[in-house]
Structure formats: C-alpha cells, structure tokens
Design an enzyme around this catalytic site. Structure first.
Site, mmCIF file in Angstrom:
data_model
loop_
_atom_site.group_PDB
_atom_site.id
_atom_site.type_symbol
_atom_site.label_atom_id
_atom_site.label_comp_id
_atom_site.label_asym_id
_atom_site.label_seq_id
_atom_site.Cartn_x
_atom_site.Cartn_y
_atom_site.Cartn_z
ATOM 1 N N LEU A 1 47.605 85.100 20.742
ATOM 2 C CA LEU A 1 46.469 84.934 21.642
ATOM 3 C C LEU A 1 46.725 83.791 22.623
ATOM 4 C CD1 LEU A 1 42.744 85.235 20.763
ATOM 5 C CD2 LEU A 1 43.527 83.259 22.057
ATOM 6 N N THR B 1 49.096 84.840 25.312
ATOM 7 C CA THR B 1 48.445 85.705 26.296
ATOM 8 C C THR B 1 47.476 84.926 27.166
ATOM 9 O OG1 THR B 1 48.607 87.559 24.748
ATOM 10 C CG2 THR B 1 47.040 87.783 26.574
ATOM 11 N N GLU B 2 46.718 84.026 26.552
ATOM 12 C CA GLU B 2 45.667 83.314 27.276
ATOM 13 C C GLU B 2 46.209 82.254 28.236
ATOM 14 O OE1 GLU B 2 42.533 83.576 27.593
ATOM 15 O OE2 GLU B 2 41.895 84.943 26.019
ATOM 16 N N SER B 3 47.083 81.401 27.755
ATOM 17 C CA SER B 3 47.489 80.237 28.554
ATOM 18 C C SER B 3 48.998 80.064 28.679
ATOM 19 C CB SER B 3 46.912 78.964 27.927
ATOM 20 O OG SER B 3 47.502 78.728 26.652
ATOM 21 N N TYR C 1 43.533 93.850 27.547
ATOM 22 C CA TYR C 1 43.682 92.538 26.926
ATOM 23 C C TYR C 1 44.030 92.631 25.439
ATOM 24 C CZ TYR C 1 42.604 87.915 25.140
ATOM 25 O OH TYR C 1 42.685 86.699 24.509
#
Length: 206
Positions: free
Chosen positions: A104, A107-109, A183
């Site tokens: 996660l 993917t996020e940052s 996502y």
C-alpha cells in the site's frame, strides 16, 4: 534465480520517477469505538517497540531482504531498519500483513515520507488530515513515521471490518474509489511482489 528476478522487479518499481501521490479522498465517517480508542491513545515521537518475530533468524531475514530493496529510497540503513520495524509493528498491531502495508505504501507514496497528494493526503500511507480532527488530536503530525503508520493501519483495519474482510472493497474505501478496480489491483500487485520474497517471515492477515 527466482529471488534475483523478483528483486529486480521490486527494485524497478521502487526506482520509478517520483509522481504525485496516488491517494484519492478517504471519506470522513464515524470510526468504530475500537479504532477511535486506538488512535486516541497517546503516540510518542519515539521509535515503535521492537516487533515480535518467531525467531531471531526470521527477524534478520525479513529486515535485511527488505532493507536492501529500499536502499535507493532510504540511503541510510538505520532509517530503513527503523521504517521496516515500524511497519511490522503497526501492521501486526492492527491485524494486517506487513507486506500488504508495504504494498500500500509503495502504491500510495512510493516510500516518500513527505508526499502530499492533490487532495492533501499526507505521508507514507497518505492519510487525510481530517482524521486528526475526527478523533480530537489536531496536533498530531501525519508526517511523523509512527503516527502516519498508526493512522494508516488503523484506518485500513477499520475499512476491512466495515467490509467484513473484503480486501478489494476495503482498499477501494482507503483510496476513496470503492468498487473500482484500478487502485485495489495496484496494491494487490505490489503486495504479491513483497509476499513472494522467499526469505523472511510472512504474517497472515487476520
């Protein structure tokens, strides 16, 4: 051979050029009593407690393999080890697989501590600022490592409980895109890469 190929795949993903953080817009909503209690507890700026592994060998393998893959993002080995220990501690505390949290975050940052999305989500796990107001802790710093991971893991746990364990829908809620495939598929692909590493210890998600 398989291990070297996998390291190249994950390494290539980590080496991608920086982009705007992926996070969408988590919806502000009523948190469960257990999640609210966990987030309301005072968070120290000090490092997380030592995470519990089944053995010293398992701990060494898990940390060393993953630290090597994060070298380009976090040049200092101490930073990488602290980051990974905190991920492991906060993930298992929330009943999550640490590799899921790594996927996660990727993917996020893309492992950027001070990432800010177009809608204002912050830090490694791209936490929306309204959460600190929701639980009555407006001074919490979402760029602080342990605070960001505590919020992010607690929020994902909350969404998993809301969706009765359906990870696909919970990830959609985390991104503000419930029911859409893009996502969740990205996070699940990253999770699969981290979980496929042959060395180390994998924790089953509750």
């Amino acid at each position: 051979m398989r291990r070297a190929a996998l390291a190249l795949v994950i390494g290539a993903a980590l080496a991608l050029p920086c982009r705007l953080a992926f996070a969408g817009a988590q919806a502000e909503e009523q948190l469960s009593a257990s999640v609210r209690a966990g987030l309301s507890a005072s968070l120290s700026d000090q490092a997380a407690p030592e995470p519990t592994f089944p053995s010293v060998a398992a701990k060494t393998a898990w940390l060393s393999d993953r630290a090597a893959l994060l070298a380009k993002r976090m040049p200092e080995i101490e930073d990488r080890v602290t980051f990974l220990k905190t991920v492991y501690y906060e993930a298992t505390r929330a009943g999550l697989d640490p590799e899921l949290v790594l996927g996660l975050i990727q993917t996020e940052s893309n492992f950027r501590k001070y990432a800010v999305s177009s809608v204002g989500a912050r830090g490694y796990m791209q936490v929306m600022p309204f959460w600190v107001q929701s639980i009555g802790r407006p001074t919490d710093n979402l760029f602080h490592l342990r605070t960001n991971l505590r919020y992010g893991c607690s929020i994902l746990r909350h969404y998993l409980d809301m969706e009765r364990g359906n990870l696909f829908l919970a990830l959609g809620r985390y991104n503000g895109s419930r029911g859409q495939a893009a996502y969740p598929n990205l996070v699940l692909a990253s999770w699969s890469q981290w979980r496929s590493m042959p060395a180390g210890y994998q924790v089953a998600m509750k």
